[in-house]
Design a protein around this motif. Structure first.
Motif, PDB file in Angstrom:
ATOM      1  N   ARG A 165       1.004  -1.113  -0.132  1.00 26.09           N
ATOM      2  CA  ARG A 165      -0.274   0.095   0.455  1.00 26.09           C
ATOM      3  C   ARG A 165       1.233   1.611   0.243  1.00 26.09           C
ATOM      4  N   MET A 166       2.430   1.186   0.345  1.00 30.14           N
ATOM      5  CA  MET A 166       2.985   2.547   0.122  1.00 30.14           C
ATOM      6  C   MET A 166       2.700   3.059  -1.241  1.00 30.14           C
ATOM      7  N   THR A 167       2.530   2.358  -2.237  1.00 29.95           N
ATOM      8  CA  THR A 167       2.597   3.289  -3.461  1.00 29.95           C
ATOM      9  C   THR A 167       1.225   4.081  -4.348  1.00 29.95           C
ATOM     10  N   LEU A 168       0.357   3.386  -2.424  1.00 33.16           N
ATOM     11  CA  LEU A 168      -0.895   4.351  -2.878  1.00 33.16           C
ATOM     12  C   LEU A 168      -0.763   5.863  -2.234  1.00 33.16           C
ATOM     13  N   VAL A 210       2.722  15.407   0.036  1.00 36.39           N
ATOM     14  CA  VAL A 210       1.872  14.151   0.051  1.00 36.39           C
ATOM     15  C   VAL A 210       1.266  14.056   0.628  1.00 36.39           C
ATOM     16  N   THR A 211       0.532  12.607  -0.413  1.00 38.35           N
ATOM     17  CA  THR A 211      -1.025  13.054  -0.347  1.00 38.35           C
ATOM     18  C   THR A 211      -1.459  11.410   0.141  1.00 38.35           C
ATOM     19  N   ALA A 212      -1.541  10.552   1.045  1.00 44.74           N
ATOM     20  CA  ALA A 212      -3.128   8.960   1.133  1.00 44.74           C
ATOM     21  C   ALA A 212      -4.036   8.802   1.168  1.00 44.74           C
ATOM     22  N   PRO A 213      -5.143   7.702   0.880  1.00 46.66           N
ATOM     23  CA  PRO A 213      -5.748   7.437   1.334  1.00 46.66           C
ATOM     24  C   PRO A 213      -5.667   7.778   3.257  1.00 46.66           C
ATOM     25  N   ALA A 214      -6.961   8.020   3.495  1.00 44.50           N
ATOM     26  CA  ALA A 214      -6.804   8.021   4.713  1.00 44.50           C
ATOM     27  C   ALA A 214      -8.021   7.528   5.217  1.00 44.50           C
ATOM     28  N   ALA A 218     -11.623   5.576   5.688  1.00 45.82           N
ATOM     29  CA  ALA A 218     -12.564   6.329   5.112  1.00 45.82           C
ATOM     30  C   ALA A 218     -12.594   6.159   3.311  1.00 45.82           C
ATOM     31  N   ILE A 219     -13.558   6.277   2.475  1.00 43.51           N
ATOM     32  CA  ILE A 219     -13.385   6.261   1.349  1.00 43.51           C
ATOM     33  C   ILE A 219     -13.385   7.671   0.201  1.00 43.51           C
ATOM     34  N   ASP A 220     -13.528   8.840   0.695  1.00 42.45           N
ATOM     35  CA  ASP A 220     -13.032   9.427  -0.311  1.00 42.45           C
ATOM     36  C   ASP A 220     -11.885  10.872   0.571  1.00 42.45           C
ATOM     37  N   GLU A 221     -11.358  10.564   2.148  1.00 40.87           N
ATOM     38  CA  GLU A 221     -11.157  11.442   2.942  1.00 40.87           C
ATOM     39  C   GLU A 221      -9.568  11.485   2.877  1.00 40.87           C
ATOM     40  N   LYS A 222      -8.489  12.369   2.730  1.00 42.47           N
ATOM     41  CA  LYS A 222      -7.427  12.189   1.841  1.00 42.47           C
ATOM     42  C   LYS A 222      -6.407  12.428   3.336  1.00 42.47           C
ATOM     43  N   ILE A 223      -5.102  12.132   3.379  1.00 42.97           N
ATOM     44  CA  ILE A 223      -4.570  12.877   4.588  1.00 42.97           C
ATOM     45  C   ILE A 223      -3.381  12.964   3.717  1.00 42.97           C
ATOM     46  N   GLU A 224      -2.675  13.977   4.159  1.00 40.89           N
ATOM     47  CA  GLU A 224      -1.821  15.374   3.573  1.00 40.89           C
ATOM     48  C   GLU A 224      -0.666  16.379   4.612  1.00 40.89           C
ATOM     49  N   LYS A 237       4.770  15.129  14.959  1.00 33.70           N
ATOM     50  CA  LYS A 237       3.031  15.435  14.189  1.00 33.70           C
ATOM     51  C   LYS A 237       3.261  16.099  12.903  1.00 33.70           C
ATOM     52  N   MET A 238       3.811  16.112  12.247  1.00 26.92           N
ATOM     53  CA  MET A 238       3.412  16.607  10.994  1.00 26.92           C
ATOM     54  C   MET A 238       3.018  15.125  10.361  1.00 26.92           C
ATOM     55  N   THR A 239       3.636  13.469   9.955  1.00 29.95           N
ATOM     56  CA  THR A 239       3.496  13.094   9.879  1.00 29.95           C
ATOM     57  C   THR A 239       2.414  11.834  10.506  1.00 29.95           C
ATOM     58  N   GLU A 240       2.278  12.387  12.031  1.00 33.72           N
ATOM     59  CA  GLU A 240       1.149  11.371  12.750  1.00 33.72           C
ATOM     60  C   GLU A 240      -0.290  10.725  12.497  1.00 33.72           C
ATOM     61  N   PRO A 241      -0.390  11.169  11.087  1.00 34.34           N
ATOM     62  CA  PRO A 241      -1.625  10.896  10.342  1.00 34.34           C
ATOM     63  C   PRO A 241      -1.601   9.135   9.415  1.00 34.34           C
ATOM     64  N   PHE A 242       0.111   9.063   9.330  1.00 34.70           N
ATOM     65  CA  PHE A 242       0.525   8.390   8.754  1.00 34.70           C
ATOM     66  C   PHE A 242       1.072   7.344   9.465  1.00 34.70           C
ATOM     67  N   ASN A 243       0.981   7.427  11.253  1.00 35.31           N
ATOM     68  CA  ASN A 243       0.708   6.134  12.123  1.00 35.31           C
ATOM     69  C   ASN A 243      -0.269   5.154  11.081  1.00 35.31           C
ATOM     70  N   ALA A 244      -1.633   5.680  10.693  1.00 34.60           N
ATOM     71  CA  ALA A 244      -2.546   4.548  11.269  1.00 34.60           C
ATOM     72  C   ALA A 244      -2.379   3.779   9.677  1.00 34.60           C
ATOM     73  N   PHE A 245      -2.310   4.693   8.612  1.00 37.81           N
ATOM     74  CA  PHE A 245      -1.684   4.269   7.270  1.00 37.81           C
ATOM     75  C   PHE A 245      -1.323   3.129   7.828  1.00 37.81           C
ATOM     76  N   PHE A 246       0.109   3.244   7.866  1.00 40.11           N
ATOM     77  CA  PHE A 246       0.588   1.918   8.047  1.00 40.11           C
ATOM     78  C   PHE A 246       0.677   0.702   9.057  1.00 40.11           C
ATOM     79  N   GLY A 247      -0.376   1.432  10.366  1.00 44.00           N
ATOM     80  CA  GLY A 247      -1.271   0.643  11.008  1.00 44.00           C
ATOM     81  C   GLY A 247       0.718   0.131  12.215  1.00 44.00           C
ATOM     82  N   ARG A 248       1.825   1.882  11.962  1.00 50.35           N
ATOM     83  CA  ARG A 248       2.624   1.400  12.912  1.00 50.35           C
ATOM     84  C   ARG A 248       3.058   2.890  13.807  1.00 50.35           C
TER      85      ARG A 248
END
Length: 370
Positions: free
Chosen positions: A100-103, A117-121, A124-130, A166-177
């Motif tokens: 999923r890193m390619t997303l 830098v954006t990724a699917p939240a 969520a269906i249409d939300e993005k994290i960035e 803090k800047m990359t905190e939303p990506f913790n959930a994306f990675f699951g770590r």
């Protein structure tokens, strides 16, 4: 009797002249033509054309197709200068563990020199994290917004700049770590030295890169991908067409449709704006073939992995390097030459430029170096 004397004279002259001619030949050295047929690897292939350029700002994340890019000693500008690492041990994360890193999609705004830098939240269906960061951060900006910490890529530790958690905190959930984003400037007082076929004792000079696996550049051929796809379609009995972006090249050339995989012989390359030697942009040392894992099975647009292709087909006929027979090969790894260049960019590479092969070899052999 007269004929016998002539024969004897010829033998005497040959015995005298042959050593003299041999000495003169080797003293003069091989001609330009013979030097370019290095190691009996055959004649030089015809020039080809750059058809596409790709940069991958964050290692293992989605790439960006560009029309031009600055070539630096460490590779194309903005290519693999950032990397995700685990927060617990600062070890690099790649698509090998998490397709999923390619997303995760970086985009570059040249007007404000910003990387977004954006990724699917998650959930969520249409939300993005960035988040957005300077694409070419100054030393002062890095001192104010990052901290120094070594990160591990394969078995090599290298100094990096770590962005605020803090800047990359939303990506913790994306990675699951819990993760961190690290950056390595292309011009560093603590460079990441090349290993494998790019090590100084093999290459003949010191060279470095940021976060590619091995070498600063990967050059691929359209003709070879076309030939591979023809085999895959036959194997799958369906109209399956795999895009070259699965192989994550930096420079794609048209290649020779009549001789796919001829890039296996490349030794030295020249990029020029037009025919002739007077408009040279760069020269590249080809260090080795690029041995492949199963990453090309992953569709970079969907992160879905094909169960068989292209791995199965490549394994049948592209285990061609005696140094790494258990893996198939596509593309050639390269190091830009910086001889005679000032510290900084080597030149600007553009789609449509001419690529010439200056030397060929039949002695490429992969040296393990991760």
């Amino acid at each position: 009797m007269a004929q016998s004397q002539v024969t004897q004279l010829a033998i005497v002259l040959s015995a005298f002249l042959l050593p003299v001619l041999t000495y003169l030949y080797f003293k003069k050295g091989p001609t330009k033509a013979t030097s370019r047929m290095k190691n009996n690897a055959g004649p030089l292939p015809p020039p080809t054309e750059i058809t596409a350029l790709y940069i991958h700002p964050i290692k293992s994340c989605h790439g960006i197709k560009v029309q031009s890019a600055k070539l630096l000693p460490t590779g194309l500008d903005l290519d693999r200068q950032w990397m995700w690492v685990s927060a617990s041990n600062y070890e690099f994360l790649t698509i090998r563990q998490n397709a999923r890193m390619t997303l995760i999609r970086p985009s570059y705004n040249a007007t404000i020199d910003t990387l977004t830098v954006t990724a699917p939240a998650p959930n969520a269906i249409d939300e993005k994290i960035e988040f957005s960061i300077p694409a070419h951060p100054s030393t002062e900006w890095l001192e104010a917004n990052t901290e120094r910490h070594e990160a591990k890529i394969w078995n090599q530790w290298t100094p990096t700049q770590v962005y605020d958690a803090k800047m990359t905190e939303p990506f913790n959930a994306f990675f699951g770590r819990e993760v961190r984003l690290v950056y390595k400037p292309p011009f560093s007082t603590e460079p990441r030295a090349l290993r494998s076929n790019g090590a100084a004792e093999v290459l003949g000079r010191e060279a470095s890169t940021c976060f590619p696996d091995l070498m600063p550049l990967l050059v691929g051929s359209e003709s070879s991908i076309a030939e591979l796809n023809s085999r895959i379609r036959a194997a799958e009995d369906e109209d399956l067409e795999l895009d070259v972006t699965r192989f994550r090249p930096n420079i794609l050339v048209r290649g020779d449709a009549a001789a796919p995989w001829d890039e296996d012989r490349w030794k030295t390359l020249r990029i020029a704006r037009r025919e002739g030697n007077g408009d040279v942009v760069a020269e590249l040392d080809v260090t080795q073939r690029c041995a492949r894992c199963k990453v090309p099975n992953v569709d970079p647009e969907t992160a879905e992995a094909h169960k068989r292709q292209p791995w199965d087909t490549l394994m049948k006929y592209r285990r061609v390097d005696e140094g790494i027979k258990f893996k198939p090969c596509y593309g050639m790894l390269c190091v830009p030459r910086t001889v005679g260049k000032q510290r900084g960019e080597i030149g600007e590479v553009r789609v449509g430029m001419r690529m010439e092969v200056l030397e060929v070899t039949n002695e490429h052999r992969y040296i393990a170096g991760f």
